[in-house]
Design a protein around this motif. Structure first.
Motif, PDB file in Angstrom:
ATOM      1  N   SER A  72       0.844  -1.194   0.000  1.00  0.00           N
ATOM      2  CA  SER A  72       0.000   0.000   0.000  1.00  0.00           C
ATOM      3  C   SER A  72       0.878   1.241   0.000  1.00  0.00           C
ATOM      4  N   VAL A  73       0.338   2.311  -0.579  1.00  0.00           N
ATOM      5  CA  VAL A  73       1.022   3.591  -0.661  1.00  0.00           C
ATOM      6  C   VAL A  73       0.002   4.683  -0.377  1.00  0.00           C
ATOM      7  N   ALA A  74       0.371   5.645   0.472  1.00  0.00           N
ATOM      8  CA  ALA A  74      -0.479   6.806   0.739  1.00  0.00           C
ATOM      9  C   ALA A  74      -0.100   7.902  -0.239  1.00  0.00           C
ATOM     10  N   LEU A  75      -0.963   8.146  -1.223  1.00  0.00           N
ATOM     11  CA  LEU A  75      -0.707   9.104  -2.285  1.00  0.00           C
ATOM     12  C   LEU A  75      -1.461  10.400  -1.995  1.00  0.00           C
ATOM     13  N   THR A  76      -0.753  11.528  -2.032  1.00  0.00           N
ATOM     14  CA  THR A  76      -1.342  12.854  -1.836  1.00  0.00           C
ATOM     15  C   THR A  76      -1.406  13.557  -3.179  1.00  0.00           C
ATOM     16  N   THR A  77      -2.601  13.722  -3.713  1.00  0.00           N
ATOM     17  CA  THR A  77      -2.802  14.424  -4.988  1.00  0.00           C
ATOM     18  C   THR A  77      -3.279  15.841  -4.709  1.00  0.00           C
TER      19      THR A  77
END
Length: 722
Positions: free
Chosen positions: A423-428
């Motif tokens: 899993s990766v926490a992506l901030t767009t």
């Protein structure tokens, strides 16, 4: 008769003995003190008892006790006070009586799952303890009260109240008077013919006895002057010329149920002329109105609504925004907006002038993903990792506008390649900026004075290339706690003019942090300083960035560093935990009768406090474990003060001492002798009073000339001339 006498005599003797015993008890009570009762069992958050006797020099001490493990009994009373979760109050109710009350300083709400708030009950049995209240004189206990406390947490039902009631809709969008007699939910109301819960068979039972009037759902028929009522057969002679066009939604009975806007009547043809379809005008854009595509759909960009990211949120005209959305990726995204092709972003929008504006897309590839990825698992092997290409990292829109239309739209589409294992926490990031030409529109807070509820405009000096200073606008902020209320996740709210406010956030501090007081002070100071980074504040609501006279310096009051701050291993003093912003405003004039307020000064000050771990209440984990944290509040507030208006120059010594012509301090007021002609008469405008007064003087002179005295003078003059 003899038995009655004996009974009466024995009754009197018993009363006399009771009075004597009561007198002896009261006399004994006056010398000593005693609790009534001496033992209590409490099941609620409030406890009350009486202390009788000589209570003039009595001090009350409360502590928590427990039975001895060997004997099982409670120890003797003690005058040593302890910190408990109870608040002790006393009230004198007589010469020799004191009412003692204990109140629980804790919420009886049952804690939820994974809740970090300490002011709740972790178990249904919330409080189980034994208290000893001692009455002492000079350190010697005189009486004691033993209290056994057993309190359970309050269990509030999730769905309180009955569900068999009619749900009232929003009256602004739906008329409440459609069927007012429908009172029971999912049940037929008798004689309510508009109730949709009534079947056809049931309606036949009371079809001829329906509730009349608007409360039965039957409004009065339209009046005769309505153009839609009369027909050509039975119309009056005046009907084609004087009938009224008004939609049936403008019924006067609707005002009995809700307050809403009336519906504008549409002009219709008269004398039965054919209705011509007029061409639809182009909808121009106004500030705040949504932008539409050529397919009459909303032009959408991901935004935050009520704290949550929404992928299809409409864009409002001239409303800038900049948001960040965090998405937990377990696999490569396959849909919009994280996986979008450039052709899907090339959308045509209505420009508000009868044409369209196409989005010009520019692709950028991000090499450094540190500002977009907050967490990832880097320990996996290369064979197990999953590579996701062309993932959307940012969408930055620029809308160029002029007047009430859009001239062009440009988009910078930032993509990148993400490698993930589990899993990766992506901030767009998504933004929209409206530019008038090449410059972003700067919203004002008034014209010229500040409007209440608009943000206070602050500024920072920005030196240009030709060494001419310009003010770059910014804002003055307060804390805006969200979700868990921590300062690390808290957002900022701009200070609104004329609205006093107080807010704050929570900072977790451990015992190890309290051993580094200087570092803790610097951390809190940097958090508070991030709220106000400006050096100037605008006087008016529409300042000029190039005119320095439109700005005022912000005054910062720092803590006195010369004061000695005592530090130990369990507490830190001088923590700037509270930041106060004081704004002074002044009414400088009026525009169309509306007072215009300007900011005269702004001061930022700090209030220090001492932080120490709280080890009471049975929870000593934070005092034993140096890494265990407790929450300490950091607050910020703003106060607006109106400076009183100076009505004129100060009075001279002559004006103060000379009172002969002062009508407020003298019984005889000579300026009021000609009352209608002076400024003291305020019954009507001065010009009208002066004109009326001159007319009265003219009539008085005319009457005097034409009257008897002047006639006799003229006769005497004529006789003398002859």
């Amino acid at each position: 008769m003899a038995n009655a006498v004996v009974l009466l005599f024995s009754s009197r003797i018993s009363r006399l003995v009771t009075c004597v015993l009561l007198f002896i008890s009261l006399a004994h009570t006056q010398k000593t003190v005693v609790f009534q009762p001496s033992f209590l069992t409490a099941t609620g958050p409030k406890i009350s008892a009486l202390l009788l006797g000589n209570t003039s020099d009595i001090s009350l001490n409360l502590r928590t006790v427990s039975p001895s493990s060997e004997t099982g009994s409670i120890g003797p009373p003690s005058c040593a006070a302890e910190a408990t979760q109870w608040e002790l109050t006393r009230e004198q109710v007589g010469k020799s009586a004191v009412r003692v009350q204990l109140s629980l300083d804790k919420s009886l709400r049952l804690c939820g799952e994974n809740e970090t708030d300490t002011d709740c009950c972790p178990k249904p049995l919330c409080v189980l303890e034994t208290l000893q209240l001692s009455a002492c004189v000079g350190g010697t206990p005189q009486a004691s009260l033993l209290i056994q406390v057993k309190i359970y947490a309050l269990l509030v039902p999730a769905h309180a109240g009955s569900d068999n009631k009619t749900v009232i809709p929003n009256q602004v969008y739906q008329t409440l008077g459609s069927c007012p007699c429908d009172l029971t939910f999912k049940a037929c109301d008798v004689r309510c013919c508009c109730d949709k819960d009534c079947s056809t068979e049931v309606l036949k039972l009371f079809a001829s006895h329906c509730l009349p009037g608007p409360f039965g759902g039957q409004v009065s028929p339209a009046p005769d002057y309505q153009c839609s009522v009369q027909s050509a057969e039975n119309s009056a002679d005046w009907f084609p010329f004087l009938c009224v066009h008004s939609p049936p939604e403008n019924n006067p009975y609707l005002g009995l149920f809700y307050q809403g806007n009336t519906i504008t009547s549409k002009r219709g043809p008269s004398f039965q002329r054919p209705i011509l379809s007029a061409p639809l005008p182009d909808n121009v854009y106004l500030q705040g109105s949504p932008i539409f595509t050529v397919n009459n759909q909303y032009f959408t960009i991901p935004q935050k609504v009520l704290g949550r990211c929404v992928n299809n949120a409409p864009v409002a005209f001239l409303k800038n925004f900049k948001v960040e959305c965090v998405t937990l990726l377990n696999s490569c995204p396959a849909g919009s907006p994280l996986q979008t092709l450039p052709k899907d972003l090339t959308v045509k929008a209505k420009n508000g002038q009868g044409g369209d504006a196409e989005v010009d897309v520019t692709e950028e590839v991000a090499i450094d993903l540190s500002q977009f990825i907050s967490s990832t698992d880097a320990g996996a092997s290369s064979d197990e990792r999953l590579v996701c290409e062309n993932v959307t990292l940012a969408l930055d829109y620029k809308f160029y506008w002029k007047g009430n239309g859009i001239t062009s739209i440009s988009l910078t589409h930032t993509v990148g390649t993400i490698t993930l294992n589990s899993s990766v926490a992506l901030t767009t990031r998504y933004s929209a900026e409206f530019l008038n030409g090449e410059f972003a529109g700067e919203p004002n807070s008034g014209n010229p004075g500040y409007q209440v509820g608009r943000p206070v405009i602050a500024g920072i000096v920005d030196t240009l290339e030709n060494n001419t200073g310009s003010i770059q606008r910014t804002s003055i902020n307060l804390w805006k706690p969200v979700s868990d209320g921590f300062c690390s996740t808290a957002e900022k709210n701009p200070v609104l003019f004329g609205e006093n406010s107080t807010s704050g956030c929570l900072l977790p501090v451990s015992g190890q942090n309290l051993t580094q007081c200087d570092f803790l002070r610097e951390t809190v100071t940097s958090l508070q300083a991030a709220l106000v980074t400006a050096t100037y504040v605008a006087k008016s609501g529409n300042p000029d960035s190039l005119t320095m006279t439109d700005w005022v310096n912000i005054s910062y009051v720092t803590l006195n560093s010369s004061t000695t701050m005592e530090n130990n291993t369990s507490s830190c003093s001088g923590i700037p935990s509270h930041q106060h912003i004081h704004v002074w405003s002044l009414i400088t004039g009026t525009v169309d009768g509306i007072p215009q307020r300007d900011i005269q000064a702004l001061q930022v000050s700090y209030s220090p406090s001492t932080w120490a771990l709280d080890c009471g209440g049975g929870d000593v984990s934070s005092c034993v474990d140096p890494m265990e944290t407790q929450l300490f509040p950091i607050t910020s507030s703003v106060t607006f003060t109106d400076i009183p208006i100076n009505t004129g120059p100060p009075k001279t010594r002559f004006q103060i001492n000379f009172t002969e012509y002062d009508c407020n301090r003298n019984d005889v007021c000579w300026p009021e002798l000609a009352f209608p002609f002076t400024k003291y008469y305020t019954g009507e405008p001065y010009s009208q009073s002066l004109a009326k007064g001159l007319i009265l003087v003219f009539f008085f002179i005319t009457a005097s000339i034409l009257g008897t005295p002047w006639r006799q003078i003229r006769q005497a003059w004529s006789c003398a001339a002859l």
